[in-house]
Design an enzyme around this catalytic site. Structure first.
Site, PDB file in Angstrom:
ATOM      1  N   SER A 166     -12.293  16.051 -19.332  1.00 32.73           N
ATOM      2  CA  SER A 166     -11.858  17.111 -18.426  1.00 32.73           C
ATOM      3  C   SER A 166     -10.616  16.718 -17.634  1.00 32.73           C
ATOM      4  O   SER A 166     -10.429  15.550 -17.271  1.00 32.73           O
ATOM      5  CB  SER A 166     -12.995  17.432 -17.441  1.00 32.73           C
ATOM      6  OG  SER A 166     -12.551  18.268 -16.389  1.00 32.73           O
ATOM      7  N   GLU A 197     -10.300  17.309 -14.686  1.00 30.81           N
ATOM      8  CA  GLU A 197     -10.762  16.887 -13.362  1.00 30.81           C
ATOM      9  C   GLU A 197     -10.744  15.364 -13.228  1.00 30.81           C
ATOM     10  O   GLU A 197     -10.816  14.849 -12.113  1.00 30.81           O
ATOM     11  CB  GLU A 197     -12.157  17.430 -13.091  1.00 30.81           C
ATOM     12  CG  GLU A 197     -12.217  18.928 -12.818  1.00 30.81           C
ATOM     13  CD  GLU A 197     -11.607  19.325 -11.475  1.00 30.81           C
ATOM     14  OE1 GLU A 197     -11.599  18.478 -10.559  1.00 30.81           O
ATOM     15  OE2 GLU A 197     -11.159  20.471 -11.340  1.00 30.81           O
ATOM     16  N   TYR A 204     -18.374  15.193 -10.501  1.00 31.41           N
ATOM     17  CA  TYR A 204     -18.156  15.677 -11.869  1.00 31.41           C
ATOM     18  C   TYR A 204     -17.006  14.925 -12.530  1.00 31.41           C
ATOM     19  O   TYR A 204     -17.138  14.433 -13.655  1.00 31.41           O
ATOM     20  CB  TYR A 204     -17.867  17.178 -11.851  1.00 31.41           C
ATOM     21  CG  TYR A 204     -17.405  17.715 -13.189  1.00 31.41           C
ATOM     22  CD1 TYR A 204     -18.318  17.942 -14.221  1.00 31.41           C
ATOM     23  CD2 TYR A 204     -16.063  18.000 -13.429  1.00 31.41           C
ATOM     24  CE1 TYR A 204     -17.902  18.425 -15.449  1.00 31.41           C
ATOM     25  CE2 TYR A 204     -15.643  18.487 -14.651  1.00 31.41           C
ATOM     26  CZ  TYR A 204     -16.561  18.702 -15.664  1.00 31.41           C
ATOM     27  OH  TYR A 204     -16.144  19.180 -16.885  1.00 31.41           O
TER      28      TYR A 204
END
Length: 345
Positions: A135, A137, A159
């Site tokens: 990801s 992120e 996350y």
């Protein structure tokens, strides 16, 4: 004459947005597709039902199995039985804001779930190609923009940290055990099948309801957050392309454009002729403890290595999502959306 054997793929997270589009893509390419679903007291396969509403009338090539990323035994047993040619690991606790509320669970499923699956591959001894859904992120407060494969990671959420653990674990199994294992570092990608709690879908659902007079306000968090938004069906094509390479590698998948949440909302309201400022309000509960200001990807390596490039940009993406939610709402009002009573086995 010996006919070529159909390839077999296993998808974790098959009932999610990406899983459903990936299943559709693979089935259209002639694969036999197996998916993992968690046991639940209610049906949670609606996205797959949308993919193949008449699955039982076709050649049976889509199968769902009960297993869990927290249960190593179920994973090893399934891999022994299926012997998949390709594994697409999309399953995770995938909501960033929620990860602050349940960080331990997020780490157990998103990070350690990947370890369990890779160990299951190693223990079973199967020859397979593995895709890890990494990801954007992981970049967090990145030191450079746009972000590419060489950009240092600085995650700002449980996350993001969990995805980073899974990313490096995938590389470790590739280098240590010789597994064909790829990381796809995907930036935000949306569609009408996006979960309703994610900001993109939250906006387009609200626009449909406000236009119909069924909702009066839309509450959002940080309007200045900038994201690189793409179209999910195009991104699952990139996943498949990675596993067709001769050698495994890691790739950023993104549009290369960045837009604020404000722009996304304004585009959606403008499309139906409404002034977004009359309906959008800020609610502090939707702010993250650690905010990520700008995510923008450079997918030039993916284009160079396997010819992938994005097609759908923000305006088109927003319009197709608003249209889909408007149609869905109309069907619900007319009673044409039935409660699911069965699911494929």
């Amino acid at each position: 004459m010996n006919l070529p054997m159909k390839k077999t793929a296993l998808i974790t997270g098959i009932t999610g947005q990406d899983g459903s589009y990936l299943a559709e893509l693979l089935l259209n390419k002639g694969y036999v597709v197996h998916g993992i679903k968690r046991r639940s007291s209610s049906f949670n396969t609606s996205r797959i039902d949308d993919v193949l509403p008449d699955w039982h009338e076709r050649e049976a090539r889509l199968f769902l199995h009960f297993a869990d990323l927290s249960d190593s035994t179920s994973l090893v047993r399934l891999l022994y039985r299926l012997q998949p040619d390709e594994i697409y690991h999309l399953g995770a606790q995938s909501h960033v804001l929620v990860s602050f509320e349940i960080p331990e669970y997020t780490g157990d499923i998103t990070a350690l779930g990947t370890v369990r699956l890779l160990e299951a591959i190693r223990e079973s001894g199967i020859k397979t190609k593995f895709y890890q859904a990494s990801s954007s992120e992981m970049f967090g407060r990145a030191s450079e923009t746009p972000q590419r494969e060489t950009t240092p990671f600085r995650p700002c959420s449980p996350y993001g940290c969990s995805k980073l653990y899974a990313y490096w674990t995938t590389i470790n199994y590739r280098e240590g055990y010789g597994l064909f294992a790829c990381n796809g570092v995907l930036f935000n990608h949306e569609s009408p099948r996006r979960g309703e709690t994610f900001v993109s879908r939250k906006i387009t659902r609200a626009v449909a309801k406000i236009r119909a007079g069924l909702q009066h306000r839309l509450y959002l968090g940080n309007l200045d957050a900038k994201r690189d938004w793409g179209y999910a069906p195009e991104y699952v094509d990139a996943m498949w392309r990675m596993l067709q390479l001769d050698e495994p590698d890691d790739f950023v998948v993104a549009t290369g454009e960045t837009h604020t949440v404000r722009e996304f909302a304004q585009t959606a309201f403008d499309y139906v002729g409404l002034d977004w400022e009359k309906y959008v309000e800020i609610d502090p509960k939707y702010f993250r403890p650690n905010e990520v200001d700008v995510l923008q990807g450079d997918a030039s390596k993916a284009e160079r290595m396997f010819g992938w490039r994005p097609g759908v940009r923000l305006n088109e993406l927003v319009k197709l999502m608003v249209d889909a939610d408007t149609k869905l709402l109309a069907n619900q009002i007319d009673g044409r959306v039935e409660r699911q009573t069965s699911s494929p086995q």
